[in-house]
Design an enzyme around this catalytic site. Structure first.
Site, PDB file in Angstrom:
ATOM      1  N   ASN A 152       0.809  -1.230   0.000  1.00 22.43           N
ATOM      2  CA  ASN A 152       0.000   0.000   0.000  1.00 22.43           C
ATOM      3  C   ASN A 152       0.842   1.280   0.000  1.00 22.43           C
ATOM      4  OD1 ASN A 152       0.817  -0.177   2.628  1.00 22.43           O
ATOM      5  ND2 ASN A 152      -1.209   0.089   3.533  1.00 22.43           N
ATOM      6  N   HIS A 160       3.386   4.304   4.797  1.00 23.57           N
ATOM      7  CA  HIS A 160       2.965   4.087   6.192  1.00 23.57           C
ATOM      8  C   HIS A 160       2.950   5.427   6.911  1.00 23.57           C
ATOM      9  CE1 HIS A 160       2.944   2.592  10.346  1.00 23.57           C
ATOM     10  NE2 HIS A 160       3.865   3.518  10.558  1.00 23.57           N
TER      11      HIS A 160
END
Ligand code: CMP
Length: 137
Positions: free
Chosen positions: A112, A115
Site C-alpha cells: 500500500n 505508512h
C-alpha cells in the site's frame, strides 16, 4: 506544529514512485525534518511493527517490509499525524479516496505504498525507532 513518521514502502520504491510521493508531501505543506534510505532486516521490521505481532498478517508484513529498500521520514506540519493519514488515504488502496497516495500508487492492503503513525504515542515511538538522535537535528 506536530511531527509524524512516514515510510515509503518497498513496492513504491521499486516502482520508481519515490519522487512523486515526496513531491506530494512537500506540495501539501509538510516539511521533511529527517530522511533516510534503509533496507530493514527481519529483526528491525519486527521491532517496528511489534503492535501487530499477534495479527494473522504479521509474517507477510515482515516479509514484504524486508523485501526491498524503504525511505523513512519525519514530517512536520500543523496536525501532521491526521494530515499525513488523510494524504495517504485508507489502508486498503481499493477504499482510498481518489487522489490520495494509496489510491494513486498502492496495489493492495499489503503493498500500500506508504505508512504513517496512527497516534501521538506511536509517532513518538516510531520516530525514535528510526531517528534516536532526532532532538539533535
Ligand atoms: P501500515 O500503515 O504500514 O500498518 C500495518 C500494515 O499491515 C498496514 O499498513 C498494511 O500494509 C499491512 N496489512 C497487511 N494485511 C493487513 C490487514 N488484513 N489489515 C490491516 N493491515 C494489513
Amino acid at each position: 506544529m506536530e511531527t509524524t513518521l512516514a515510510i515509503i514502502k518497498p513496492d513504491a520504491f521499486l516502482k520508481g514512485n519515490v519522487g512523486a510521493i515526496i513531491g506530494m508531501i512537500e506540495g501539501n505543506g509538510f516539511k521533511i525534518n529527517a530522511l533516510k534510505l534503509l533496507k530493514l532486516c527481519k529483526h528491525e521490521a519486527e521491532g517496528f511493527y511489534y503492535v501487530h505481532k499477534e495479527k494473522p498478517f504479521f509474517k507477510d508484513l515482515i516479509n514484504f517490509m524486508t523485501s526491498g529498500p524503504i525511505i523513512v521520514m519525519v514530517l512536520k506540519k500543523n496536525k501532521a499525524i491526521e494530515e499525513w493519514r488523510k494524504l495517504m488515504g485508507a489502508t486498503d488502496p481499493k477504499n482510498a479516496e481518489k487522489g490520495t497516495i494509496r489510491n494513486l500508487y498502492g496495489t493492495n492492503i499489503e503493498k500500500n505504498a506508504v505508512h504513517g503513525s496512527d497516534s501521538k504515542e506511536n509517532a513518538l515511538y516510531e520516530i525514535s525507532y528510526f531517528f534516536p538522535k532526532i532532538a539533535l537535528i
